[in-house]
Design a protein around this motif. Structure first.
Motif, short mmCIF file in Angstrom:
data_model
loop_
_atom_site.label_atom_id
_atom_site.label_comp_id
_atom_site.label_asym_id
_atom_site.label_seq_id
_atom_site.Cartn_x
_atom_site.Cartn_y
_atom_site.Cartn_z
N SER A 144 5.06 -17.29 -16.67
CA SER A 144 5.70 -18.57 -16.38
C SER A 144 6.87 -18.33 -15.45
O SER A 144 7.16 -17.20 -15.04
N TRP A 202 5.21 -29.13 -14.17
CA TRP A 202 4.28 -29.42 -15.25
C TRP A 202 2.91 -28.80 -15.00
O TRP A 202 2.24 -28.35 -15.94
N TRP A 241 3.06 -25.34 -16.25
CA TRP A 241 2.99 -25.23 -17.70
C TRP A 241 1.56 -25.28 -18.21
O TRP A 241 1.16 -24.52 -19.10
#
Length: 469
Positions: free
Chosen positions: A121, A87, A90
């Motif tokens: 990413s 996370w 992200w």
């Protein structure tokens, strides 16, 4: 030979020739439109990059605010935990962008068929920016961007030909060559001086366009003056071709037709032949290998246990062998996901390596074609100055690949250490993506060499034949 008299005659003929003035005005108008069109495109490019950078900044600031408040994420999404590397990755929202070079308005190159930014990413590929227009956005093929490079490569020689085609041909048709020889003494010097005057007009008009581009871009550096010098050399090459045709001592119609044919050969047929040869040697692959790596091959990884992917993990991150998690016998599904990311990274790199080899091969053939393709030698120089050549995008893709790997490795380091991600580590994760470059370069030496060689060779032959006669 009365040099002043010859130049005065040329100036008088210029003033009395609506065709010549019209050609110069149309050339300047087309160049001005090209600069305006290129500037509009570059401004949209810059706006798009500002937009993604603002998005990245807002996501990062939101995450940093959560760290400061001691919470793991938004209240309405309890599953979000920014202390977990996945996370945290992200919310870094890292974008790697190719910013417009200072003189990007000069030549758009391949920038209008490529994306100029990529989100870095765990799943990114170095060819996420490839954007095959045939598959992704057919409208890009219809955009019809008209840049200054087109004017400089294809229309500047046409202007010089229009200004010079009647030199010597008119005098031959009127039976004035014996008188010209008697008055000038040297036919080669007389013709060279007249062609030189027309060259100075074409170069002056071209210089105006370069200055307009520099003013629009706000860039007055060395690249501007080198680009202007390259344009002057390119016009000298065409001046040499004109002298070669004049040395045949034919009439006005023959000169005009021959020069028109030469323009079509150099500007259209040779570039088209070089492009067809590149396509025959390296056909379009439509990114099938990359698509398979990102879909079918990657999905197949999830049929395996995480422990089966340890060889790929150690290849990507050798330090993992001594990490706390690898030594532990208790498995964590969230950490195991990074094993699949490491294996997926290798799949993407293998597929991208083949695509890179193909594009590098096309680029190599394009550079080699400059030896028989002077128009491309000129185009290659302009693309380099503008930072929009295919070589620049190869470098951009390589930098994307390096940024993706750096991010995956950093995520592996955080995850395998089994320590929560705090604000400091979050900033470290953001820094895996470096500053945004523009890839502007200098005019390649091959461009200079090809144009100098052809100018000296062809112009020298033309002068020699004129003197001989």
């Amino acid at each position: 030979m009365n040099i002043k008299g010859i130049l005065t005659m040329e100036w008088v003929q210029l003033r009395r020739s609506p065709m010549r003035w019209s050609a110069i005005i149309v050339y300047l108008a087309l160049g001005a439109y090209a600069v305006f069109s290129g500037q509009q495109y570059v401004q949209k490019w810059a706006v798009a990059i500002d937009k993604v950078e603002l998005e990245e900044k807002e996501m990062a600031e939101q995450a940093l605010a959560w760290y400061a408040e001691g919470v793991k994420g938004p209240e309405d999404r309890a599953w979000v935990d920014i202390q977990q590397p996945l996370w945290a990755s992200w919310y870094t929202g890292s974008y790697f962008c190719k910013t417009p070079a200072p003189l990007a308005v000069v030549s758009l190159g391949v920038s209008d068929t490529r994306s100029n930014y990529a989100r870095i990413s765990r799943f990114s590929s170095p060819f996420d920016t490839r954007n095959k227009p045939e598959l992704i956005n057919p409208e890009q093929l219809m955009a019809g961007h008209f840049d200054l490079a087109f004017v400089l490569v294809f229309l500047s020689p046409l202007l010089l030909l229009l200004l010079s085609f009647d030199i010597l041909g008119y005098e031959r048709d009127e039976g004035m060559l014996p008188l010209i020889r008697l008055q000038a003494g040297s036919l080669a010097a007389w013709a060279g001086l007249r062609v030189g005057f027309q060259w100075s007009l074409a170069f002056a008009a071209t210089a105006v366009l370069w200055l307009m581009a520099a003013w629009a871009a706000g860039s007055w550096g060395l690249s501007l003056w080198l680009g202007l010098l390259l344009s002057g050399l390119y016009l000298l090459f065409w001046g040499g071709l004109i002298l070669l045709v004049l040395s045949m001592r034919q009439g006005l119609s023959f000169n005009a037709l021959t020069l028109a044919i030469l323009w079509m050969v150099v500007s259209i047929l040779l570039p088209a032949a070089a492009n067809l040869w590149r396509q025959a040697q390296y056909p379009h692959d439509y990114s099938t290998e990359i698509t398979d790596a990102q879909r079918a091959d990657r999905y197949a990884l999830y049929d395996k246990e995480a422990e089966e992917l340890e060889p790929q993990l150690f290849e990507v991150f050798p330090e993992a062998r001594h990490s706390a998690y690898v030594q532990d016998t208790v498995r964590d599904p969230l950490i195991d996901r990074h094993y699949y990311d490491a294996a997926g990274l290798l799949l993407n790199e293998a597929a991208a390596a083949e695509a890179v080899a193909t594009e590098a091969g096309r680029e190599r053939l394009a550079r080699q074609s400059a030896w028989y393709n002077p128009a491309y030698a000129m185009q290659m120089g302009l693309d380099a100055v503008a930072g929009n050549s295919s070589a620049a995008y190869l470098a951009f893709n390589a930098d994307i690949s390096a940024a993706v790997k750096a991010k995956v490795v950093q995520l592996l380091a955080f995850a395998l250490a089994k320590e929560p991600v705090d604000a400091e580590k979050f900033q470290v994760l953001r820094q895996t993506v470096g500053p945004n470059p523009n890839y502007a370069g200098q005019v390649p030496g091959r461009s200079w060499l090809v144009l100098v060689l052809y100018t000296v060779l062809i112009g020298g032959i033309g002068v020699w034949r004129l003197r001989k006669g």
